[in-house]
Design a protein around this motif. Structure first.
Motif, PDB file in Angstrom:
ATOM      1  N   ASN A 231       0.832  -1.211   0.000  1.00 39.15           N
ATOM      2  CA  ASN A 231       0.000   0.000   0.000  1.00 39.15           C
ATOM      3  C   ASN A 231       0.863   1.255   0.000  1.00 39.15           C
ATOM      4  N   GLU A 232       1.960   1.206   0.750  1.00 37.25           N
ATOM      5  CA  GLU A 232       2.879   2.348   0.776  1.00 37.25           C
ATOM      6  C   GLU A 232       3.484   2.596  -0.608  1.00 37.25           C
ATOM      7  N   PHE A 233       3.895   1.538  -1.267  1.00 36.64           N
ATOM      8  CA  PHE A 233       4.469   1.684  -2.601  1.00 36.64           C
ATOM      9  C   PHE A 233       3.438   2.255  -3.572  1.00 36.64           C
ATOM     10  N   LEU A 234       2.218   1.766  -3.486  1.00 34.56           N
ATOM     11  CA  LEU A 234       1.168   2.248  -4.375  1.00 34.56           C
ATOM     12  C   LEU A 234       0.858   3.722  -4.138  1.00 34.56           C
ATOM     13  N   VAL A 235       0.592   4.075  -2.916  1.00 32.63           N
ATOM     14  CA  VAL A 235       0.088   5.416  -2.619  1.00 32.63           C
ATOM     15  C   VAL A 235       1.168   6.478  -2.742  1.00 32.63           C
ATOM     16  N   ASN A 236       2.326   6.234  -2.184  1.00 30.14           N
ATOM     17  CA  ASN A 236       3.339   7.284  -2.091  1.00 30.14           C
ATOM     18  C   ASN A 236       4.443   7.208  -3.141  1.00 30.14           C
ATOM     19  N   TYR A 237       4.448   6.163  -3.938  1.00 27.16           N
ATOM     20  CA  TYR A 237       5.444   6.067  -5.014  1.00 27.16           C
ATOM     21  C   TYR A 237       4.749   6.065  -6.377  1.00 27.16           C
ATOM     22  N   VAL A 238       3.907   5.061  -6.646  1.00 29.63           N
ATOM     23  CA  VAL A 238       3.143   5.080  -7.893  1.00 29.63           C
ATOM     24  C   VAL A 238       2.257   6.319  -7.951  1.00 29.63           C
ATOM     25  N   GLY A 239       1.766   6.740  -6.814  1.00 32.08           N
ATOM     26  CA  GLY A 239       0.895   7.906  -6.749  1.00 32.08           C
ATOM     27  C   GLY A 239       1.615   9.230  -6.633  1.00 32.08           C
ATOM     28  N   SER A 240       2.935   9.227  -6.755  1.00 33.66           N
ATOM     29  CA  SER A 240       3.685  10.480  -6.648  1.00 33.66           C
ATOM     30  C   SER A 240       3.674  11.231  -7.974  1.00 33.66           C
ATOM     31  N   GLU A 241       3.920  12.519  -7.903  1.00 38.58           N
ATOM     32  CA  GLU A 241       3.892  13.352  -9.106  1.00 38.58           C
ATOM     33  C   GLU A 241       4.972  12.936 -10.099  1.00 38.58           C
TER      34      GLU A 241
END
Length: 411
Positions: A316-326
């Motif tokens: 979830n961390e990888f998805l939200v804060n990495y894949v979901g990063s600008e």
């Protein structure tokens, strides 16, 4: 419009995410907004070849920040859904996979996906992107790209955008070309996807929507009064020769790139061929035929989480804060050429890429293609009915029968 620097910029965008290798550096970071406590172990991500380079850089950064190792497994995009459904229950599937939102009904009904905890970050994405990945009030992916059709206008043939459908046809006829307007259709099944914005402009969506944007299979609206009005309009356009089931998608593209029409209803997948042909063009809003907004379907790609993941915190961390990063969202745009789902990333792209900006502006008014299982019953009857009407069939009778057949199939 004739110069495409996307491939040049893409390399820089990927490099900007991280200069590390995939193996990364195990350990935690002192800086960290993106560092999550108490994470360890590893995660596996299924990704297609086009997005593997971007994910490799993001994974290396994630490993450095968290100590969690990421294994990337390349898959053919078209094979991911079925393999995911087959392998997740056996424990052999990945923690995360890339995919399209219209897979969601299948993934949820098979119990192989888990909701992603976006929290307040959900508001950072375009509404249509979040709604596309919603099912029963839960969000099941971090979206990264939005794809939809728009109206391509040859600006050498017509200098101003059309105000509505009738104005578009009048402008197309005044241009003196062979066709006033082009859209690719199938001889047997027309093309409900491309014709849908005209249908919605008559107030006839397929299904009603719940408050969270998800579709309500108990609220079939395709056969309402607006739907019958749309059917009558289809028949009129067929009789006038404007809609022609003998003009396939390939023929429509060929005719447009040959300068035989000023208008072409299509998606970003045909832009490279239009650019290669040297056509000066603009991406315009789809004109309304029925008086209401012409809303195309949006297809939204994203990364989703396995219900059997043994490391959901890290995933979830990888998805939200990495894949979901600008940075990652922009890098994914650079390799895919589709409007970013993250609003801040789209705002950056909009300023520098008029083609993606044009499609994105139309996409902001789009509606997600329904991903609920009941949509299969709609496709079964929808296109063949449209084709029959365009080719001279009894429009009200055919449309009403189609709606009844769909309702019976759903029940």
């Amino acid at each position: 419009m004739k110069v495409n620097t996307r491939s040049i910029v893409a390399l820089g965008a990927i490099a900007a995410i991280s200069s590390l290798t995939l193996a990364g550096c195990a350990g935690s970071s002192d800086s960290g907004e993106t560092t999550a406590p108490d994470m360890s172990g590893s995660i596996t991500v299924w990704v297609d070849a086009d997005r593997a380079g971007v994910l490799e850089a993001a994974a290396a950064d994630f490993t450095e920040q968290t100590g969690v190792e990421v294994t990337l497994v390349q898959k053919e995009f078209g094979e991911i859904r079925d393999q995911f459904v087959q392998q997740v229950p056996t424990g052999e599937g990945p923690d995360i996979a890339v995919g399209a939102h219209d897979w969601l009904g299948t993934l949820v009904t098979n119990g192989v996906v888990a909701p992603v905890e976006l929290g307040d970050k959900a508001g950072d994405f375009e509404d249509v992107a979040i709604n596309a990945w919603a099912y029963d009030g839960q969000t099941y992916a971090v979206p990264y790209a939005i794809e939809n059709i728009a109206l391509i206008r040859n600006t050498d043939l017509v200098s101003e955008a059309a105000t509505d459908y009738n104005d578009m046809i009048a402008k197309g006829q005044a241009a003196g070309t062979e066709y006033p307007f082009l859209v690719g259709l199938d001889p047997e099944a027309a093309d409900p996807y491309h014709l849908y914005p005209f249908q919605t402009s008559f107030g006839a969506p397929v299904f009603g929507q719940n408050a969270d944007g998800s579709y309500n299979a108990d609220d079939l609206q395709i056969g309402n009064e607006g739907g019958v009005e749309f059917a009558n309009w289809l028949g009129e356009q067929g009789a006038a020769g404007i809609l022609n089931t003998n003009i396939t998608g390939d023929l429509a593209l060929e005719n447009f790139t040959s300068g035989k029409s000023p208008f072409f209803l299509t998606g970003p997948w045909n832009v490279p061929a239009i650019e290669e042909a040297g056509i000066n063009f603009s991406v315009d809003a789809i004109p309304s035929a029925g008086g209401q907004d012409a809303q195309p379907f949006a297809g939204v790609q994203g990364f989703f989480l396995s219900s059997e993941s043994e490391n959901t915190l890290a995933a979830n961390e990888f998805l939200v804060n990495y894949v979901g990063s600008e940075d990652v969202q922009i890098a994914l745009y650079e390799v895919g050429g589709r409007a970013p789902a993250l609003t801040a990333a789209f705002d950056q792209v909009e300023a520098s890429d008029p083609v993606v900006a044009g499609f994105g502006q139309v996409g902001a008014n789009a509606v997600p293609m329904p991903s609920i299982p009941e949509m299969g019953s709609v496709w079964q009857y929808w296109g063949v009915t449209e084709a029959a009407i365009i080719n001279g069939g009894d429009a009200p009778a055919l449309w009403t029968q189609m709606a009844a057949d769909v309702q019976a199939a759903i029940e």
